[in-house]
Scaffold this active site. Structure first.
Site, mmCIF file in Angstrom:
data_model
loop_
_atom_site.group_PDB
_atom_site.id
_atom_site.type_symbol
_atom_site.label_atom_id
_atom_site.label_comp_id
_atom_site.label_asym_id
_atom_site.label_seq_id
_atom_site.Cartn_x
_atom_site.Cartn_y
_atom_site.Cartn_z
ATOM 1 N N LYS A 138 0.669 -1.461 0.120
ATOM 2 C CA LYS A 138 0.329 -0.082 0.102
ATOM 3 C C LYS A 138 1.058 1.297 -0.118
ATOM 4 O O LYS A 138 2.129 1.447 0.913
ATOM 5 C CB LYS A 138 -0.507 0.015 1.203
ATOM 6 C CG LYS A 138 -1.804 -1.008 1.154
ATOM 7 C CD LYS A 138 -2.603 -0.830 2.910
ATOM 8 C CE LYS A 138 -3.641 -1.820 2.466
ATOM 9 N NZ LYS A 138 -5.037 -1.720 3.807
ATOM 10 N N ILE A 185 8.397 0.814 20.785
ATOM 11 C CA ILE A 185 6.956 0.251 20.345
ATOM 12 C C ILE A 185 6.943 -0.780 21.985
ATOM 13 O O ILE A 185 5.048 -0.938 22.586
ATOM 14 C CB ILE A 185 7.570 -1.162 19.143
ATOM 15 C CG1 ILE A 185 7.586 -0.359 17.998
ATOM 16 C CG2 ILE A 185 6.081 -2.187 19.156
ATOM 17 C CD1 ILE A 185 7.509 -1.583 16.613
ATOM 18 N N HIS A 211 1.748 32.066 28.757
ATOM 19 C CA HIS A 211 1.282 31.237 29.973
ATOM 20 C C HIS A 211 -0.285 31.236 30.266
ATOM 21 O O HIS A 211 -0.833 31.765 29.658
ATOM 22 C CB HIS A 211 1.272 32.418 31.104
ATOM 23 C CG HIS A 211 0.895 32.035 32.001
ATOM 24 N ND1 HIS A 211 1.801 31.023 33.261
ATOM 25 C CD2 HIS A 211 -0.221 32.588 33.373
ATOM 26 C CE1 HIS A 211 0.661 30.531 34.550
ATOM 27 N NE2 HIS A 211 -0.676 31.677 34.333
ATOM 28 N N THR A 256 5.297 1.473 6.520
ATOM 29 C CA THR A 256 4.379 0.880 7.709
ATOM 30 C C THR A 256 3.225 1.828 8.602
ATOM 31 O O THR A 256 2.642 1.841 8.967
ATOM 32 C CB THR A 256 5.668 0.428 7.970
ATOM 33 O OG1 THR A 256 6.469 -0.806 7.063
ATOM 34 C CG2 THR A 256 6.006 -0.301 9.828
ATOM 35 N N GLY A 287 11.425 -3.676 26.314
ATOM 36 C CA GLY A 287 10.849 -2.338 26.292
ATOM 37 C C GLY A 287 11.114 -1.494 25.528
ATOM 38 O O GLY A 287 12.402 0.058 26.197
HETATM 39 P P1 NAI Z 1 13.773 -0.784 20.237
HETATM 40 O O1 NAI Z 1 14.828 -1.608 19.422
HETATM 41 O O2 NAI Z 1 13.528 0.267 20.165
HETATM 42 O O3 NAI Z 1 13.348 -1.872 21.083
HETATM 43 C C1 NAI Z 1 13.923 -3.678 21.013
HETATM 44 C C2 NAI Z 1 14.058 -3.994 23.410
HETATM 45 O O4 NAI Z 1 14.029 -5.534 22.746
HETATM 46 C C3 NAI Z 1 15.297 -3.663 22.990
HETATM 47 O O5 NAI Z 1 15.714 -2.688 24.146
HETATM 48 C C4 NAI Z 1 16.198 -4.700 23.538
HETATM 49 O O6 NAI Z 1 17.270 -4.800 24.774
HETATM 50 C C5 NAI Z 1 14.408 -5.847 24.536
HETATM 51 N N1 NAI Z 1 15.089 -7.155 23.499
HETATM 52 C C6 NAI Z 1 16.159 -7.585 22.970
HETATM 53 N N2 NAI Z 1 15.242 -9.249 22.747
HETATM 54 C C7 NAI Z 1 15.794 -9.495 24.138
HETATM 55 C C8 NAI Z 1 15.578 -10.880 24.596
HETATM 56 N N3 NAI Z 1 15.224 -11.902 24.430
HETATM 57 N N4 NAI Z 1 14.608 -10.322 26.030
HETATM 58 C C9 NAI Z 1 14.076 -9.005 27.039
HETATM 59 N N5 NAI Z 1 13.934 -7.777 26.009
HETATM 60 C C10 NAI Z 1 15.203 -8.084 24.725
HETATM 61 O O7 NAI Z 1 12.796 -1.998 19.467
HETATM 62 P P2 NAI Z 1 11.805 -1.526 18.840
HETATM 63 O O8 NAI Z 1 10.400 -1.077 20.028
HETATM 64 O O9 NAI Z 1 10.536 -3.017 18.020
HETATM 65 O O10 NAI Z 1 10.820 -0.611 17.629
HETATM 66 C C11 NAI Z 1 11.735 -1.298 16.621
HETATM 67 C C12 NAI Z 1 11.465 0.814 15.630
HETATM 68 O O11 NAI Z 1 10.198 1.236 15.471
HETATM 69 C C13 NAI Z 1 12.474 1.799 16.243
HETATM 70 O O12 NAI Z 1 13.598 1.912 16.040
HETATM 71 C C14 NAI Z 1 11.624 2.635 16.882
HETATM 72 O O13 NAI Z 1 12.384 3.568 16.490
HETATM 73 C C15 NAI Z 1 10.521 2.272 15.460
HETATM 74 N N6 NAI Z 1 9.401 3.053 16.397
HETATM 75 C C16 NAI Z 1 9.249 4.237 16.514
HETATM 76 C C17 NAI Z 1 7.984 4.619 17.457
HETATM 77 C C18 NAI Z 1 8.782 6.634 17.785
HETATM 78 O O14 NAI Z 1 8.337 7.160 17.209
HETATM 79 N N7 NAI Z 1 7.120 6.784 18.318
HETATM 80 C C19 NAI Z 1 7.003 4.215 17.216
HETATM 81 C C20 NAI Z 1 7.121 2.393 17.259
HETATM 82 C C21 NAI Z 1 8.154 2.209 16.307
#
Ligand code: NAI
Length: 459
Positions: free
Chosen positions: A38, A180, A436, A42, A177
């Site tokens: 689409k 996402i 303010h 994403t 944590g």
């Molecule tokens: P992320 O890289 O932010 O977080 C993944 C987390 O999983 C890390 O903290 C890691 O230490 C943990 N992890 C990995 N293996 C593990 C295990 N076996 N056990 C426990 N913890 C483990 O990736 P995420 O949250 O999936 O996001 C992906 C991308 O999408 C990011 O780069 C983010 O910038 C982007 N995104 C941005 C948003 C925003 O700007 N609001 C919203 C959603 C995603």
């Protein structure tokens, strides 16, 4: 079929790809924009937009739940998931339609539906069509990763399936944590689920300044979201009754749903990149600052390029490449100036260097100032807690990092990025009158304090 000729062929019509197409068309280029799924990719369909719609529903639910605090008698009867999806899909649908209209109206864009493959440095093949361009832009984005021992399906989901759940689960485990993970933890908690976040590193949102992680963890504790940091998931299994998540060390957690949020990987496999000679590094496409790959004429934009995987960085990449190809000599995108907003409750908004990064770069002269939102009228009105942390490069140096936590702080990141991007001194910012009572005023007051003249704060 004879090859169709263009100035630029773009593979992938997500944030990076379509921004590149629109800007190139404005600059008089003939563009082919290839997309297998689409238009909008994403961000529009499975990422930013639908998740933020769900986060807004979560905020509404919390407002109803907390109504009494503000003198409103109301009771939260429940979350109607069908209605949530219809609201969310309505937002996505309207934006999709608008975007389709923009691309259609743009003079010079040929939109090609289908799976494209890079077949030479100047050619993308889609079915039996050959699209050639003097320039090719790789913009194929990223996919949700999982872990060995954690197979996605059924009760084990990535964010994509979690956006479609048809009921509110009683108990959710969030694996990861990062951004996402904490956003979905926030949504499920507001919807009424019991939530546990499992994070391998020692803190949530580990790329942020530690003060931010600490405030988020405090906020989550208050919301009764369980957080297990320093805990690594080893495997997960499921049956009709639920999911079982085994942690390294032997602990077992059980829930109805497991959300896997362990990062997004670049989508670069089986697209012909390596065959044409494009160098990949752990799947990513390394580029120079002008987003040129090692293959002459081939550029890459967005999540494929190592760095923050954010839609607005993709837009900026796309626009940059179009302008660079057109000879406008634009300024390269600087990843350290890309603002980041995480829309959980409490919300996080940051730009520039963390305190630690600033110390590495600027040495011991770095100073920080933390302004507590407790002193900000509008934050009190909203009932939110949090802070603004400023990082200054030297006693008389500019502000090089702004880190904010608290409800709606994402909306403050615009001024913060101008401050950091324009290397403003606290005194420069302090002389502007901030309205303010707004939360924006907190940003002004933090700079007043750093300039040595605090108003509703201590020096
Ligand atoms: P992320 O890289 O932010 O977080 C993944 C987390 O999983 C890390 O903290 C890691 O230490 C943990 N992890 C990995 N293996 C593990 C295990 N076996 N056990 C426990 N913890 C483990 O990736 P995420 O949250 O999936 O996001 C992906 C991308 O999408 C990011 O780069 C983010 O910038 C982007 N995104 C941005 C948003 C925003 O700007 N609001 C919203 C959603 C995603």
């Amino acid at each position: 079929m004879p090859a169709e000729e263009f100035d630029i062929v773009i593979l992938g019509a997500g944030s990076g790809g379509y921004a590149c197409a629109l800007r190139a068309a404005q600059l008089g280029k003939r563009v082919a924009l290839v997309e297998k799924d689409k238009l909008g990719g994403t961000c529009l369909h499975w990422g930013c937009i639908p998740t933020k719609a769900m986060l807004h529903t979560a905020e509404v639910a919390d407002s109803v739940r907390d109504g009494a605090r503000y003198g409103v008698s109301a009771a939260l009867e429940g979350i109607d998931m069908a209605a949530v999806h219809s609201y969310k899909d309505g937002v996505v649908g309207r934006l999709h339609k608008g975007l389709q209209g923009l691309v259609k109206a743009a003079d010079g864009i040929t939109y090609v539906e289908g799976k494209g493959r890079l077949t030479s440095a100047t050619t993308v093949t889609v079915g039996d069509r050959e699209l050639t361009g003097q320039h090719v832009v790789l913009a194929t984005g990223s996919y949700a990763r999982t872990l060995p021992g954690v197979e996605v399906g059924g009760r084990i989901m990535t964010s994509e399936q979690a956006l479609q759940v048809d009921h509110v689960p009683d108990r959710v485990i969030v694996l990861g944590g990062g951004v996402i993970g904490v956003e979905f933890a926030s949504v499920f908690r507001s919807f009424g689920a019991e939530v546990t976040v499992v994070e391998a590193l020692e803190r949530l949102v580990a790329v942020e300044d530690p003060a931010v992680s600490k405030a988020l963890e405090r906020g989550f504790r208050k919301r009764k979201i369980a957080v297990r940091t320093g805990a690594k998931v080893a495997s997960a299994t499921q049956d009709d009754a639920g999911v079982r998540v085994e942690l390294e060390g032997g602990d077992v957690l059980e829930a109805d749903l497991l959300l896997v949020a362990v990062g997004r990987g670049p989508r670069t496999q089986d697209l012909g990149y390596e065959q044409v000679g494009v160098t990949l590094d752990r799947g990513y496409v390394p580029t120079d600052e002008r987003l040129r790959t090692n293959v002459e004429g081939v550029r890459a934009v967005g999540d494929l390029v190592p760095g923050p995987q954010l839609a607005h960085r993709g837009f900026a990449h796309g626009i940059f490449v179009a302008e660079d190809i057109a000879g406008l000599e634009p300024t390269p995108v600087d990843d350290t100036l890309v603002p980041k907003v995480t829309y959980c409750d409490p919300e996080i908004a940051t730009v520039g260097l963390t305190e630690e990064q600033a110390r590495e770069k600027h040495g011991e002269g770095v100073s920080v100032y933390e302004y507590n939102l407790g002193g900000n009228g509008k934050s009190q009105i909203l009932g939110t807690a949090g802070f603004i942390k400023l990082v200054r490069s030297a006693p008389d140096g500019p502000v090089v990092g702004v880190h904010m936590v608290g409800a709606r702080m994402g909306e403050q990141v615009g001024e913060a990025q101008l401050i950091v991007g324009w290397e403003a001194l606290p005194e420069d910012v302090a002389q502007f009158v901030h309205a303010h009572p707004t939360q924006n005023e907190a940003l002004g007051e933090a700079h007043l304090a750093l300039a040595g003249k605090p108003l509703h704060a201590h020096a």
